[in-house]
Design a protein around this motif. Structure first.
Motif, PDB file in Angstrom:
ATOM      1  N   GLU B 207       0.811  -1.208   0.000  1.00 19.40           N
ATOM      2  CA  GLU B 207       0.000   0.000   0.000  1.00 19.40           C
ATOM      3  C   GLU B 207       0.849   1.264   0.000  1.00 19.40           C
ATOM      4  N   ASP B 208       2.092   1.124   0.468  1.00 21.61           N
ATOM      5  CA  ASP B 208       2.979   2.289   0.440  1.00 21.61           C
ATOM      6  C   ASP B 208       3.803   2.322  -0.849  1.00 21.61           C
ATOM      7  N   GLY B 209       3.647   1.323  -1.679  1.00 22.30           N
ATOM      8  CA  GLY B 209       4.370   1.290  -2.944  1.00 22.30           C
ATOM      9  C   GLY B 209       3.529   1.866  -4.067  1.00 22.30           C
ATOM     10  N   PRO B 210       4.001   1.698  -5.295  1.00 20.72           N
ATOM     11  CA  PRO B 210       3.291   2.281  -6.430  1.00 20.72           C
ATOM     12  C   PRO B 210       1.916   1.648  -6.672  1.00 20.72           C
ATOM     13  N   ILE B 211       1.863   0.320  -6.593  1.00 20.81           N
ATOM     14  CA  ILE B 211       0.601  -0.345  -6.892  1.00 20.81           C
ATOM     15  C   ILE B 211       0.281  -1.429  -5.868  1.00 20.81           C
ATOM     16  N   PRO B 212      -0.704  -1.156  -5.006  1.00 22.67           N
ATOM     17  CA  PRO B 212      -1.082  -2.169  -4.016  1.00 22.67           C
ATOM     18  C   PRO B 212      -1.600  -3.426  -4.700  1.00 22.67           C
ATOM     19  N   ARG B 213      -1.334  -4.561  -4.035  1.00 21.93           N
ATOM     20  CA  ARG B 213      -1.819  -5.840  -4.558  1.00 21.93           C
ATOM     21  C   ARG B 213      -2.776  -6.444  -3.574  1.00 21.93           C
ATOM     22  N   CYS B 294      17.362   1.437 -11.094  1.00 26.91           N
ATOM     23  CA  CYS B 294      16.077   1.531 -11.818  1.00 26.91           C
ATOM     24  C   CYS B 294      14.986   2.217 -11.008  1.00 26.91           C
ATOM     25  N   GLY B 295      15.258   2.500  -9.751  1.00 28.88           N
ATOM     26  CA  GLY B 295      14.266   3.211  -8.952  1.00 28.88           C
ATOM     27  C   GLY B 295      13.187   2.340  -8.334  1.00 28.88           C
ATOM     28  N   TYR B 296      13.284   1.032  -8.558  1.00 29.36           N
ATOM     29  CA  TYR B 296      12.289   0.123  -7.992  1.00 29.36           C
ATOM     30  C   TYR B 296      12.547  -0.030  -6.490  1.00 29.36           C
ATOM     31  N   ILE B 297      11.493  -0.400  -5.725  1.00 32.03           N
ATOM     32  CA  ILE B 297      11.682  -0.594  -4.290  1.00 32.03           C
ATOM     33  C   ILE B 297      12.757  -1.652  -4.041  1.00 32.03           C
TER      34      ILE B 297
END
Lengths: 99, 355
Positions: B207-213, B294-297
Protein backbone atom coordinates in the motif's frame (compact mmCIF):
# COMPACT_ATOMS: atom_id res chain seq x y z
CA UNK A 1 -18.90 -52.66 -17.28
CA UNK A 2 -18.36 -49.54 -19.30
CA UNK A 3 -17.01 -46.34 -17.82
CA UNK A 4 -16.01 -42.96 -19.08
CA UNK A 5 -12.89 -41.71 -17.34
CA UNK A 6 -11.81 -38.12 -17.67
CA UNK A 7 -8.44 -36.72 -16.62
CA UNK A 8 -7.93 -33.01 -16.15
CA UNK A 9 -5.83 -30.34 -14.48
CA UNK A 10 -2.66 -31.84 -15.93
CA UNK A 11 -3.34 -35.50 -15.07
CA UNK A 12 -3.99 -36.22 -18.74
CA UNK A 13 -0.24 -35.84 -19.25
CA UNK A 14 0.23 -39.06 -17.31
CA UNK A 15 -1.88 -41.00 -19.79
CA UNK A 16 -0.57 -40.05 -23.21
CA UNK A 17 -2.20 -36.62 -23.04
CA UNK A 18 -5.60 -38.19 -23.68
CA UNK A 19 -8.28 -36.59 -21.53
CA UNK A 20 -11.22 -38.89 -22.07
CA UNK A 21 -10.99 -42.65 -21.96
CA UNK A 22 -13.91 -44.98 -22.65
CA UNK A 23 -13.07 -48.20 -20.93
CA UNK A 24 -14.50 -51.59 -20.39
CA UNK A 25 -13.64 -53.28 -17.13
CA UNK A 26 -14.51 -56.80 -16.23
CA UNK A 27 -15.38 -57.54 -12.66
CA UNK A 28 -12.22 -58.52 -10.94
CA UNK A 29 -13.02 -61.43 -8.65
CA UNK A 30 -16.29 -63.18 -8.15
CA UNK A 31 -17.89 -60.27 -6.39
CA UNK A 32 -20.60 -58.56 -8.36
CA UNK A 33 -19.63 -55.05 -7.38
CA UNK A 34 -16.86 -52.77 -8.47
CA UNK A 35 -15.69 -50.00 -6.17
CA UNK A 36 -13.58 -46.92 -6.72
CA UNK A 37 -10.78 -48.78 -5.01
CA UNK A 38 -10.87 -51.42 -7.73
CA UNK A 39 -11.13 -48.80 -10.43
CA UNK A 40 -8.11 -46.89 -9.14
CA UNK A 41 -5.92 -49.94 -9.17
CA UNK A 42 -7.14 -50.73 -12.69
CA UNK A 43 -6.37 -47.17 -13.83
CA UNK A 44 -2.94 -47.27 -12.33
CA UNK A 45 -2.10 -50.50 -14.11
CA UNK A 46 -3.77 -49.82 -17.42
CA UNK A 47 -3.91 -46.09 -18.09
CA UNK A 48 -1.15 -44.31 -16.20
CA UNK A 49 1.92 -44.38 -18.40
CA UNK A 50 4.30 -42.28 -16.34
CA UNK A 51 4.89 -40.82 -12.89
CA UNK A 52 2.15 -42.78 -11.09
CA UNK A 53 3.10 -40.93 -7.89
CA UNK A 54 1.51 -37.82 -9.40
CA UNK A 55 -1.79 -39.67 -9.43
CA UNK A 56 -1.76 -42.00 -6.47
CA UNK A 57 -0.39 -42.17 -2.97
CA UNK A 58 -0.83 -45.49 -1.20
CA UNK A 59 -4.05 -47.08 -2.40
CA UNK A 60 -5.90 -43.84 -3.04
CA UNK A 61 -5.46 -40.72 -5.14
CA UNK A 62 -2.77 -38.29 -4.17
CA UNK A 63 -4.05 -35.51 -1.91
CA UNK A 64 -4.93 -32.60 -4.17
CA UNK A 65 -6.52 -34.78 -6.84
CA UNK A 66 -10.28 -34.24 -6.95
CA UNK A 67 -12.55 -37.11 -7.90
CA UNK A 68 -16.10 -36.80 -9.20
CA UNK A 69 -18.42 -39.72 -9.85
CA UNK A 70 -21.23 -38.68 -12.18
CA UNK A 71 -20.39 -35.04 -11.47
CA UNK A 72 -20.60 -35.53 -7.73
CA UNK A 73 -17.69 -35.11 -5.29
CA UNK A 74 -16.61 -38.61 -4.27
CA UNK A 75 -16.32 -37.42 -0.67
CA UNK A 76 -20.13 -37.62 -0.66
CA UNK A 77 -20.29 -41.17 -1.92
CA UNK A 78 -17.73 -42.86 0.29
CA UNK A 79 -14.50 -42.23 -1.62
CA UNK A 80 -12.74 -45.58 -2.14
CA UNK A 81 -15.88 -47.48 -1.12
CA UNK A 82 -18.04 -45.81 -3.74
CA UNK A 83 -19.83 -48.51 -5.68
CA UNK A 84 -19.73 -48.04 -9.42
CA UNK A 85 -22.39 -48.86 -11.94
CA UNK A 86 -22.33 -49.44 -15.65
CA UNK A 87 -21.86 -46.24 -17.70
CA UNK A 88 -20.67 -44.17 -14.75
CA UNK A 89 -18.55 -41.15 -15.56
CA UNK A 90 -15.53 -40.66 -13.31
CA UNK A 91 -13.51 -37.45 -13.43
CA UNK A 92 -10.06 -36.92 -11.94
CA UNK A 93 -8.75 -33.36 -11.68
CA UNK A 94 -5.42 -32.35 -10.27
CA UNK A 95 -5.42 -29.09 -8.32
CA UNK A 96 -1.67 -29.07 -8.11
CA UNK A 97 -0.81 -27.24 -11.30
CA UNK A 98 -0.26 -23.57 -11.82
CA UNK A 99 -2.30 -20.62 -10.72
CA UNK B 1 -30.74 -52.76 -0.63
CA UNK B 2 -33.83 -51.03 0.69
CA UNK B 3 -31.97 -49.77 3.75
CA UNK B 4 -29.08 -48.63 1.66
CA UNK B 5 -31.36 -46.60 -0.60
CA UNK B 6 -33.06 -44.97 2.33
CA UNK B 7 -29.77 -43.99 3.81
CA UNK B 8 -28.70 -42.61 0.48
CA UNK B 9 -31.85 -40.54 0.15
CA UNK B 10 -31.65 -39.18 3.68
CA UNK B 11 -28.16 -37.85 3.24
CA UNK B 12 -28.83 -36.83 -0.30
CA UNK B 13 -30.23 -33.36 0.05
CA UNK B 14 -28.29 -30.12 0.02
CA UNK B 15 -27.98 -28.92 3.59
CA UNK B 16 -28.51 -25.32 2.54
CA UNK B 17 -31.62 -25.51 0.36
CA UNK B 18 -32.86 -28.94 1.35
CA UNK B 19 -34.17 -29.35 -2.16
CA UNK B 20 -31.50 -30.59 -4.48
CA UNK B 21 -28.93 -33.34 -4.58
CA UNK B 22 -25.58 -32.27 -3.12
CA UNK B 23 -22.56 -32.40 -5.43
CA UNK B 24 -19.82 -31.17 -3.17
CA UNK B 25 -18.52 -31.40 0.36
CA UNK B 26 -17.19 -28.01 1.37
CA UNK B 27 -13.74 -28.26 2.95
CA UNK B 28 -14.37 -25.11 4.97
CA UNK B 29 -17.56 -26.25 6.67
CA UNK B 30 -17.91 -29.94 5.70
CA UNK B 31 -21.41 -29.08 4.47
CA UNK B 32 -22.85 -31.10 1.63
CA UNK B 33 -24.26 -28.70 -0.89
CA UNK B 34 -25.81 -28.65 -4.33
CA UNK B 35 -24.41 -26.95 -7.37
CA UNK B 36 -26.67 -23.89 -7.23
CA UNK B 37 -26.00 -23.28 -3.53
CA UNK B 38 -22.30 -23.81 -4.14
CA UNK B 39 -22.17 -21.06 -6.77
CA UNK B 40 -24.07 -18.80 -4.43
CA UNK B 41 -21.94 -19.29 -1.28
CA UNK B 42 -18.70 -19.34 -3.26
CA UNK B 43 -19.41 -16.00 -4.92
CA UNK B 44 -21.04 -14.45 -1.86
CA UNK B 45 -18.09 -15.28 0.40
CA UNK B 46 -15.69 -13.62 -2.02
CA UNK B 47 -18.00 -10.61 -2.20
CA UNK B 48 -18.00 -10.42 1.61
CA UNK B 49 -14.19 -10.60 1.72
CA UNK B 50 -14.03 -7.76 -0.81
CA UNK B 51 -16.54 -5.62 1.10
CA UNK B 52 -15.28 -6.30 4.62
CA UNK B 53 -11.68 -5.59 3.70
CA UNK B 54 -12.63 -2.63 1.52
CA UNK B 55 -10.47 -3.99 -1.27
CA UNK B 56 -11.79 -1.60 -3.92
CA UNK B 57 -13.19 1.88 -4.34
CA UNK B 58 -15.77 2.78 -6.93
CA UNK B 59 -14.24 4.07 -10.14
CA UNK B 60 -10.92 2.28 -9.67
CA UNK B 61 -8.99 0.69 -12.49
CA UNK B 62 -7.97 -2.81 -11.42
CA UNK B 63 -5.67 -5.28 -13.16
CA UNK B 64 -6.14 -9.01 -12.67
CA UNK B 65 -2.83 -10.86 -12.81
CA UNK B 66 -3.80 -13.55 -15.31
CA UNK B 67 -1.69 -16.60 -16.00
CA UNK B 68 -4.35 -18.63 -17.76
CA UNK B 69 -4.31 -21.08 -14.83
CA UNK B 70 -7.28 -22.08 -12.70
CA UNK B 71 -7.01 -19.45 -9.98
CA UNK B 72 -6.64 -16.38 -12.12
CA UNK B 73 -9.23 -17.62 -14.61
CA UNK B 74 -11.80 -18.14 -11.86
CA UNK B 75 -10.82 -14.78 -10.35
CA UNK B 76 -11.35 -12.98 -13.65
CA UNK B 77 -14.71 -14.66 -14.09
CA UNK B 78 -15.98 -14.12 -10.55
CA UNK B 79 -14.67 -10.58 -10.25
CA UNK B 80 -16.30 -9.41 -13.46
CA UNK B 81 -19.50 -11.12 -12.34
CA UNK B 82 -19.45 -9.47 -8.89
CA UNK B 83 -18.49 -6.12 -10.41
CA UNK B 84 -21.67 -6.26 -12.49
CA UNK B 85 -23.91 -7.72 -9.82
CA UNK B 86 -22.92 -5.42 -6.97
CA UNK B 87 -22.01 -2.34 -8.96
CA UNK B 88 -18.44 -2.10 -7.71
CA UNK B 89 -17.86 0.42 -10.48
CA UNK B 90 -14.48 -1.09 -11.38
CA UNK B 91 -12.67 -0.96 -14.69
CA UNK B 92 -11.16 -4.43 -14.92
CA UNK B 93 -8.19 -5.48 -17.03
CA UNK B 94 -6.26 -8.69 -17.56
CA UNK B 95 -2.52 -8.41 -17.13
CA UNK B 96 -0.30 -11.28 -18.26
CA UNK B 97 3.40 -11.80 -18.16
CA UNK B 98 5.14 -13.54 -21.01
CA UNK B 99 8.24 -15.06 -19.48
CA UNK B 100 9.28 -16.48 -22.81
CA UNK B 101 8.94 -20.18 -22.05
CA UNK B 102 8.20 -22.11 -25.21
CA UNK B 103 5.59 -24.82 -24.85
CA UNK B 104 4.35 -23.45 -21.57
CA UNK B 105 3.68 -19.75 -21.44
CA UNK B 106 2.94 -19.39 -25.10
CA UNK B 107 0.18 -21.98 -24.67
CA UNK B 108 -1.21 -20.50 -21.49
CA UNK B 109 -1.26 -17.04 -23.08
CA UNK B 110 -3.59 -18.45 -25.71
CA UNK B 111 -5.96 -19.27 -22.85
CA UNK B 112 -5.72 -15.71 -21.53
CA UNK B 113 -6.45 -14.38 -25.02
CA UNK B 114 -9.61 -16.48 -25.11
CA UNK B 115 -10.53 -15.21 -21.63
CA UNK B 116 -10.17 -11.67 -22.95
CA UNK B 117 -12.95 -12.39 -25.42
CA UNK B 118 -15.05 -14.60 -23.11
CA UNK B 119 -15.15 -12.11 -20.25
CA UNK B 120 -14.85 -8.94 -22.30
CA UNK B 121 -11.83 -7.72 -20.33
CA UNK B 122 -9.02 -5.83 -22.12
CA UNK B 123 -5.72 -7.73 -21.98
CA UNK B 124 -2.19 -6.40 -21.67
CA UNK B 125 0.79 -8.71 -22.08
CA UNK B 126 4.25 -7.61 -20.98
CA UNK B 127 7.24 -9.77 -21.78
CA UNK B 128 10.54 -10.42 -20.06
CA UNK B 129 12.17 -9.97 -23.46
CA UNK B 130 10.87 -6.41 -23.77
CA UNK B 131 11.48 -5.48 -20.15
CA UNK B 132 14.81 -7.16 -19.53
CA UNK B 133 16.13 -8.21 -22.91
CA UNK B 134 16.06 -11.89 -21.95
CA UNK B 135 13.48 -14.64 -22.26
CA UNK B 136 13.40 -17.42 -19.65
CA UNK B 137 14.41 -19.85 -22.39
CA UNK B 138 17.55 -17.77 -23.00
CA UNK B 139 18.22 -17.46 -19.28
CA UNK B 140 17.92 -21.20 -18.75
CA UNK B 141 20.22 -21.79 -21.71
CA UNK B 142 22.81 -19.68 -19.94
CA UNK B 143 22.38 -20.63 -16.29
CA UNK B 144 20.90 -24.12 -16.51
CA UNK B 145 18.09 -25.47 -14.39
CA UNK B 146 19.43 -24.31 -11.07
CA UNK B 147 18.15 -21.04 -9.63
CA UNK B 148 16.13 -20.32 -12.75
CA UNK B 149 13.01 -19.99 -10.62
CA UNK B 150 14.72 -17.19 -8.67
CA UNK B 151 15.20 -15.22 -11.86
CA UNK B 152 11.68 -15.89 -12.98
CA UNK B 153 10.11 -14.95 -9.64
CA UNK B 154 12.09 -11.74 -9.20
CA UNK B 155 11.43 -10.67 -12.77
CA UNK B 156 7.75 -11.49 -12.60
CA UNK B 157 7.16 -9.42 -9.54
CA UNK B 158 8.59 -6.32 -11.22
CA UNK B 159 6.99 -7.15 -14.53
CA UNK B 160 3.55 -7.14 -12.92
CA UNK B 161 4.22 -3.73 -11.39
CA UNK B 162 5.46 -2.36 -14.68
CA UNK B 163 2.51 -3.81 -16.57
CA UNK B 164 0.16 -2.34 -13.99
CA UNK B 165 1.82 1.06 -14.45
CA UNK B 166 1.38 0.78 -18.23
CA UNK B 167 -2.31 0.04 -17.71
CA UNK B 168 -2.52 2.98 -15.30
CA UNK B 169 -4.38 0.85 -12.78
CA UNK B 170 -4.72 1.67 -9.09
CA UNK B 171 -4.64 -1.92 -7.95
CA UNK B 172 -3.49 -5.36 -8.91
CA UNK B 173 -5.37 -8.48 -7.82
CA UNK B 174 -3.91 -11.95 -7.89
CA UNK B 175 -5.48 -15.39 -7.66
CA UNK B 176 -3.54 -16.62 -4.60
CA UNK B 177 -5.86 -18.93 -2.72
CA UNK B 178 -6.06 -20.15 0.88
CA UNK B 179 -3.93 -23.21 0.13
CA UNK B 180 -1.22 -21.02 -1.43
CA UNK B 181 -1.16 -18.74 1.57
CA UNK B 182 -1.04 -21.58 4.11
CA UNK B 183 1.83 -23.04 2.12
CA UNK B 184 3.67 -19.73 2.12
CA UNK B 185 3.20 -19.25 5.87
CA UNK B 186 4.78 -22.64 6.36
CA UNK B 187 7.63 -21.94 3.94
CA UNK B 188 8.44 -18.63 5.60
CA UNK B 189 8.63 -20.37 8.95
CA UNK B 190 10.84 -23.09 7.48
CA UNK B 191 13.12 -20.45 5.98
CA UNK B 192 13.12 -18.21 9.03
CA UNK B 193 11.99 -15.39 6.79
CA UNK B 194 10.38 -13.17 9.39
CA UNK B 195 9.88 -10.20 7.09
CA UNK B 196 7.79 -12.22 4.67
CA UNK B 197 6.09 -14.20 7.39
CA UNK B 198 4.75 -10.96 8.80
CA UNK B 199 3.26 -9.79 5.53
CA UNK B 200 2.37 -12.95 3.62
CA UNK B 201 -1.06 -13.22 5.20
CA UNK B 202 -2.03 -9.61 4.51
CA UNK B 203 -4.91 -9.45 2.10
CA UNK B 204 -3.49 -6.24 0.68
CA UNK B 205 0.23 -5.57 0.37
CA UNK B 206 2.34 -2.77 -1.05
CA UNK B 207 0.00 0.00 0.00
CA UNK B 208 2.98 2.29 0.44
CA UNK B 209 4.37 1.29 -2.94
CA UNK B 210 3.29 2.28 -6.43
CA UNK B 211 0.60 -0.34 -6.89
CA UNK B 212 -1.08 -2.17 -4.02
CA UNK B 213 -1.82 -5.84 -4.56
CA UNK B 214 -4.66 -7.79 -3.09
CA UNK B 215 -5.82 -11.35 -2.85
CA UNK B 216 -9.61 -11.74 -2.91
CA UNK B 217 -9.18 -15.55 -2.73
CA UNK B 218 -7.27 -15.40 0.53
CA UNK B 219 -9.89 -17.55 2.26
CA UNK B 220 -10.98 -19.54 -0.78
CA UNK B 221 -10.03 -23.20 -0.88
CA UNK B 222 -8.26 -24.50 -3.95
CA UNK B 223 -10.66 -27.42 -4.05
CA UNK B 224 -13.61 -25.07 -4.42
CA UNK B 225 -11.86 -22.99 -7.06
CA UNK B 226 -11.19 -26.09 -9.14
CA UNK B 227 -14.73 -27.42 -8.58
CA UNK B 228 -16.17 -24.05 -9.56
CA UNK B 229 -14.09 -23.99 -12.74
CA UNK B 230 -15.13 -27.55 -13.50
CA UNK B 231 -18.87 -27.05 -12.98
CA UNK B 232 -18.87 -23.74 -14.83
CA UNK B 233 -16.72 -25.26 -17.59
CA UNK B 234 -14.30 -22.37 -17.42
CA UNK B 235 -11.49 -22.45 -19.90
CA UNK B 236 -8.17 -22.72 -18.08
CA UNK B 237 -4.72 -24.03 -18.74
CA UNK B 238 -3.07 -26.59 -16.52
CA UNK B 239 0.44 -27.63 -17.31
CA UNK B 240 3.35 -27.52 -14.98
CA UNK B 241 6.04 -25.06 -15.99
CA UNK B 242 8.70 -27.04 -17.87
CA UNK B 243 11.43 -25.46 -15.76
CA UNK B 244 9.97 -25.67 -12.27
CA UNK B 245 10.64 -28.69 -10.16
CA UNK B 246 10.72 -26.53 -7.03
CA UNK B 247 11.22 -29.34 -4.57
CA UNK B 248 11.09 -27.35 -1.35
CA UNK B 249 7.80 -25.67 -2.12
CA UNK B 250 6.55 -28.97 -3.46
CA UNK B 251 7.09 -30.65 -0.10
CA UNK B 252 5.29 -27.86 1.73
CA UNK B 253 2.40 -28.12 -0.72
CA UNK B 254 2.15 -31.85 -0.28
CA UNK B 255 2.25 -31.50 3.48
CA UNK B 256 -0.61 -28.99 3.39
CA UNK B 257 -2.64 -31.31 1.17
CA UNK B 258 -2.01 -34.23 3.52
CA UNK B 259 -3.18 -32.13 6.46
CA UNK B 260 -6.24 -31.00 4.53
CA UNK B 261 -7.26 -34.57 3.94
CA UNK B 262 -7.22 -35.31 7.66
CA UNK B 263 -8.69 -32.00 8.75
CA UNK B 264 -9.70 -29.54 6.03
CA UNK B 265 -9.82 -26.64 8.46
CA UNK B 266 -6.05 -26.92 8.87
CA UNK B 267 -5.60 -24.58 5.92
CA UNK B 268 -7.60 -21.75 7.47
CA UNK B 269 -5.98 -22.41 10.83
CA UNK B 270 -2.48 -22.05 9.40
CA UNK B 271 -3.50 -18.74 7.84
CA UNK B 272 -4.87 -17.67 11.22
CA UNK B 273 -1.60 -18.62 12.88
CA UNK B 274 0.26 -16.58 10.28
CA UNK B 275 -1.97 -13.58 10.89
CA UNK B 276 -1.58 -13.76 14.63
CA UNK B 277 2.18 -13.98 14.80
CA UNK B 278 3.64 -10.98 16.54
CA UNK B 279 7.16 -10.22 15.46
CA UNK B 280 9.46 -9.32 18.36
CA UNK B 281 10.48 -5.68 18.21
CA UNK B 282 14.10 -6.73 18.54
CA UNK B 283 13.96 -8.59 15.23
CA UNK B 284 16.08 -6.95 12.59
CA UNK B 285 14.11 -6.09 9.52
CA UNK B 286 15.44 -5.00 6.14
CA UNK B 287 15.28 -1.28 5.56
CA UNK B 288 13.28 -0.15 2.60
CA UNK B 289 14.71 2.10 -0.05
CA UNK B 290 14.87 2.39 -3.79
CA UNK B 291 17.18 0.82 -6.34
CA UNK B 292 19.91 3.24 -7.43
CA UNK B 293 19.75 1.87 -10.92
CA UNK B 294 16.08 1.53 -11.82
CA UNK B 295 14.27 3.21 -8.95
CA UNK B 296 12.29 0.12 -7.99
CA UNK B 297 11.68 -0.59 -4.29
CA UNK B 298 14.70 -2.30 -2.77
CA UNK B 299 16.25 -2.89 0.60
CA UNK B 300 19.68 -2.91 -1.03
CA UNK B 301 21.64 -0.53 -3.22
CA UNK B 302 20.43 -2.30 -6.30
CA UNK B 303 17.19 -4.19 -6.53
CA UNK B 304 17.31 -7.92 -6.97
CA UNK B 305 16.22 -7.77 -10.60
CA UNK B 306 19.05 -5.34 -11.47
CA UNK B 307 21.61 -7.53 -9.70
CA UNK B 308 20.40 -10.63 -11.52
CA UNK B 309 20.29 -8.78 -14.82
CA UNK B 310 23.79 -7.40 -14.36
CA UNK B 311 24.98 -10.94 -13.72
CA UNK B 312 23.31 -12.21 -16.87
CA UNK B 313 24.63 -9.41 -19.02
CA UNK B 314 28.15 -9.81 -17.70
CA UNK B 315 28.05 -13.55 -18.05
CA UNK B 316 28.16 -14.08 -14.28
CA UNK B 317 24.77 -15.62 -13.70
CA UNK B 318 25.56 -16.66 -10.12
CA UNK B 319 25.55 -13.01 -9.15
CA UNK B 320 22.70 -12.22 -6.81
CA UNK B 321 21.92 -15.83 -6.04
CA UNK B 322 21.85 -16.65 -2.36
CA UNK B 323 22.69 -14.06 0.26
CA UNK B 324 23.37 -10.50 -0.93
CA UNK B 325 26.96 -9.97 -1.95
CA UNK B 326 28.88 -8.11 -4.62
CA UNK B 327 27.37 -4.81 -5.70
CA UNK B 328 25.43 -4.52 -2.55
CA UNK B 329 28.38 -4.95 -0.24
CA UNK B 330 29.75 -7.98 1.45
CA UNK B 331 27.31 -8.12 4.25
CA UNK B 332 23.68 -8.33 4.48
CA UNK B 333 22.86 -4.75 5.30
CA UNK B 334 19.71 -5.58 7.09
CA UNK B 335 19.29 -3.16 9.92
CA UNK B 336 16.94 -2.27 12.73
CA UNK B 337 13.72 -0.35 12.15
CA UNK B 338 11.67 -2.76 14.16
CA UNK B 339 8.23 -3.27 12.83
CA UNK B 340 8.86 -1.36 9.62
CA UNK B 341 7.16 -3.01 6.72
CA UNK B 342 9.86 -5.11 5.20
CA UNK B 343 10.00 -5.05 1.47
CA UNK B 344 12.99 -6.76 0.07
CA UNK B 345 11.80 -7.67 -3.36
CA UNK B 346 13.59 -10.92 -3.70
CA UNK B 347 10.68 -13.03 -4.63
CA UNK B 348 9.42 -16.42 -3.68
CA UNK B 349 10.95 -18.99 -5.88
CA UNK B 350 8.90 -20.36 -8.61
CA UNK B 351 5.51 -20.35 -10.12
CA UNK B 352 3.20 -17.44 -9.85
CA UNK B 353 3.52 -17.25 -6.12
CA UNK B 354 4.75 -13.78 -5.32
CA UNK B 355 4.08 -12.36 -1.93
Amino acid sequence: MQFTLEFGGGLELLCDSVKIHKVNINLLNDSDILTMKDLLSWVRTNLIKERPEMFMKGDTVRPGVLVLVNDCDWELSGQLDTTLEDKDVIVFISTLHGG
Amino acid sequence: MEAKNKKAVASRLCCLCNLRRPVLKRPKTLQQICRECFYEVFEEEIHQVIVQNRLFKSGERVAIGASGGKDSTVLAYVLSELNRRHNYGLDLFLLSIDEGITGYRDDSLETVKRNEVQYGLPLKIVSYKDLYGWTMDEIVKMIGLKNNCTFCGVFRRQALDRGAALLKVEKLVTGHNADDIAETVLLNILRGDIARLSRCTSITTGEDGPIPRCKPFKYTYEKEIVMYAYFKKLDYFSTECIYSPNAYRGFAREFIKDLERIRPRAILDIIKSGEDFRIATTTKMPEQGTCERCGYISSQKWCKACVLLEGLNRGLPKMGIGRPRGVNGDHNKETKKPGSVAKSIESKQCGSLDF
